[in-house]
Design an enzyme around this catalytic site. Structure first.
Site, PDB file in Angstrom:
ATOM      1  N   CYS A 145      -8.562  10.449   7.368  1.00 11.51           N
ATOM      2  CA  CYS A 145      -9.684  11.080   8.058  1.00 11.51           C
ATOM      3  C   CYS A 145     -10.326  12.157   7.172  1.00 11.51           C
ATOM      4  O   CYS A 145     -10.962  11.820   6.184  1.00 11.51           O
ATOM      5  CB  CYS A 145      -9.252  11.634   9.416  1.00 11.51           C
ATOM      6  SG  CYS A 145     -10.662  12.009  10.497  1.00 11.51           S
ATOM      7  N   HIS A 147      -6.835   6.821  11.763  1.00 11.84           N
ATOM      8  CA  HIS A 147      -5.586   7.587  11.856  1.00 11.84           C
ATOM      9  C   HIS A 147      -4.380   6.659  11.990  1.00 11.84           C
ATOM     10  O   HIS A 147      -3.860   6.445  13.099  1.00 11.84           O
ATOM     11  CB  HIS A 147      -5.650   8.544  13.051  1.00 11.84           C
ATOM     12  CG  HIS A 147      -6.507   9.736  12.812  1.00 11.84           C
ATOM     13  ND1 HIS A 147      -6.030  10.935  12.331  1.00 11.84           N
ATOM     14  CD2 HIS A 147      -7.848   9.899  12.960  1.00 11.84           C
ATOM     15  CE1 HIS A 147      -7.021  11.795  12.203  1.00 11.84           C
ATOM     16  NE2 HIS A 147      -8.140  11.187  12.578  1.00 11.84           N
ATOM     17  N   GLU A 190      -1.376   7.236  11.302  1.00 11.46           N
ATOM     18  CA  GLU A 190      -0.195   7.969  11.767  1.00 11.46           C
ATOM     19  C   GLU A 190      -0.055   7.893  13.287  1.00 11.46           C
ATOM     20  O   GLU A 190       1.054   8.018  13.829  1.00 11.46           O
ATOM     21  CB  GLU A 190      -0.231   9.428  11.295  1.00 11.46           C
ATOM     22  CG  GLU A 190      -1.110  10.387  12.090  1.00 11.46           C
ATOM     23  CD  GLU A 190      -2.599  10.238  11.827  1.00 11.46           C
ATOM     24  OE1 GLU A 190      -3.390  10.976  12.450  1.00 11.46           O
ATOM     25  OE2 GLU A 190      -2.986   9.385  10.996  1.00 11.46           O
TER      26      GLU A 190
END
Length: 246
Positions: free
Chosen positions: A103, A211, A213
């Site tokens: 990001c 994202h 994660e």
């Protein structure tokens, strides 16, 4: 082995609950191998101590770093963090450290290579398709909201994804002009760059606008962290076996 995770202040306060920390732990990184850095840690952020760097989400970059004035009140920056991360990126390049950007991390890498950003996608016109997808989703961070299409079958990204994938999206800025020495390896449906990689022979420099994660339970998304970790281990082992100088 040590991996630096460059984060905003509130992310650092999450400790082991940080999704970045959890994602790397899920692919086998030890807790003691992860060092979280914020702007307050500038004096101890020595790249030579690390075998890889992860640049994460957070505030907007100060537009002055890509030779623009702030155009909108929605642009909120932390110049101290910008300065730290640009310095870390430069040092990482000099030492050929594996780099992963997520990001804001993708935007930092792009600006560090001389690129520029759209300051606010709701206000800046972009693309030529007339199509618009939602880049700042309202739902759960772990849910996908739009597709991205890979453009380079020889990229690191292509080793994890096959042609396309669906991703989450939580940003209001994006790459406008690609930095020198970088290549776009994935686009969104409305034409925005969704992934960047080094265009030369850098060992591992990958940045994504979404994202992973938050989606690390998905095998494809986890492969990004596995690939990053593999390169960090490779560097750590090479350093461990390098002849010592007097």
């Amino acid at each position: 082995m040590k991996i630096a995770i460059s984060v905003e202040k509130k992310e650092k306060a999450k400790g082991e609950k940080s999704p970045y920390f959890r994602a790397l732990r899920s692919v086998g990184v030890g807790a003691e191998e992860l060092i979280r850095l914020s702007a307050a840690d500038r004096n101890r952020a020595k790249v030579e101590d690390f075998d890889g760097i992860l640049f994460t989400r957070g505030e907007d970059m100060d537009p002055s770093f890509y030779d623009e004035a702030k155009k909108y009140p929605t642009v909120v920056s932390d110049r101290a963090r910008d300065e730290l991360e640009l310095a870390l990126l430069k040092a990482a390049q000099e030492q050929q450290l594996p780099v992963l950007g997520i990001c804001r991390g993708m935007q930092v890498i792009n600006v560090g290579f001389g690129g520029a950003l759209y300051q606010d996608l709701k206000r800046d016109p972009y693309g030529e398709t007339g199509l618009r997808v939602e880049h700042k989703q309202a739902g759960s961070r772990g849910e996908s909201t739009h597709a991205v299409t890979l453009t380079d079958p020889d990229s690191h990204l292509a080793a994890a994804f096959h042609g396309s994938c669906r991703v989450n999206s939580l940003h209001h800025q994006a790459v406008r002009r690609v930095g020198r020495g970088l290549k776009v390896t994935a686009y969104s449906e409305d034409g925005l760059p969704e992934a960047l990689e080094d265009a030369g022979d850098y060992p591992f420099l990958v940045a994504v606008q979404w994202h992973p994660e938050e989606m690390a339970s998905q095998p494809e998304q986890r492969k990004l962290f596995e690939a990053f970790l593999a390169k960090c281990i490779e560097l750590a082992e090479r350093r461990a076996h390098a002849p010592r100088t007097a």
